[in-house]
Design a protein around this motif. Sequence first.
Motif: not given
Length: 457
Positions: A200-202, A437-442
């Motif tokens: 979902e995040a990706m 940022a979201l992808e790196a965090e995931t």
Amino acid sequence: MIIAPVRARAAFADGRLDAKYHCSPGVLANDHMRALQLAGAEIRRVAGIGGLGSVGATSRTRRVYAAPGEDSLPYLRPYDIFDYMPQAADQLSKSGSTNLQELVPEVGTILQTCSGRNLGPLAYADAYISRFVVSDDMLRLQIADKTSRLYTLAFLSTPTGQALLTRSKTGNVIDHLSADDLSAVQVPFIDPLLTNETAEAMQEAIRTRERARLRLEELVREFASELPQISSTDPLKAGWPLRASSLGGRLDAAFHDPRIDRVRDDLKRAGGTHLGAVADTSMPNRYKRYYVDESHGRPIMSGRQLLQLKPVNLQYIAARALDFKAYELGAGTLVFGARGRAEERISLPALITEDRSSWLASHNVMRVRPKEGISPGWLYLCFATEQVQLQVKGSAFGSVVDVVDPANLNEIILPPVDEERGNEADRCWANFAAANALEAETVARLEQAILMKAVAA
């Protein structure tokens, strides 16, 4: 020197005796896979029998470059695919080239580099990328199940996934991966909740980036369509008359291109202004290179890396090498590579967002910092147009490589200010940063879960 113990059984099991293979991080990553399997994780191959999907092995395709006006498709080289806004390297002839449609990736295809010095980076084909012919030097991974596909994309981006991916690379001169190498990579499914959350995040990161790309492309097109158009009555190869007194110390044809003067005059009449009136331009001095690991320095980008979503082979430099304040980019700065070949990627712009504000860039990078009240997004739109690109490339000089000089750059004429579109362009770049940022965090969260589970096992 890297030293690692290897059991004879392990050395001969894979039929490899080269130290590069057995000392690679892939050996440790493979141990993690075994530990996860013992702990009850489901291990699936990327492709093949019982695998998640299929890998399309690419074969060399005859490329015929299109003549002006010929029916064609835009072409991306392997590393163009990693840019914020990939730009076509060339146009390929539909009639002269073979099997071009097979090289146009469907939305949802995972594109994997399969040769080169910096082997391993991968990308996801969104609605923007799927418009291009992508080089046959990239593997195509197709996974029908959406959740598995997005989870696999995240896993292959983790340090563990990258280590497994590059463990079997071969090649005497250039590293290479085959379709079988990618298919054989094992993907661990540790927990259904983690799998769903990761997917979902990706998906959110991909959608955010896709929307930003499509809207930014539309903004540039709208902005450019309202500007005076570039016109030329005769092909440049036919030449043009020029008085000797007007040479002014420059003998290169690009500088005296008659289209440049016409564009400048048209933009002035339309209400345009000199770049120097709305922004400060600068390029720092050369420096000695003292590269260190991530924990001991600051990231420093080259002209090519400025354009990339995730800079490939990013270097970190020590404080003793240079003054960080002089090389720090700062949010809202427009940047582009100012040394290279004018007919290639020199002058292609990028906008520095808050997430990279403290990053550094080399002395080959031009900094264009907007003055108070000037929209950085509007500056980006200006530099993305052919009307401004023609002027910038024409101002470049040099006997070996082309160089764009701040003094000459200040004299180019920009289109009239469009604050509304400029602000929207700013939001597109902010969305790029949010997606990154979201992808790196995931990816980091998935890597941590893998390591914790492996250690516990």
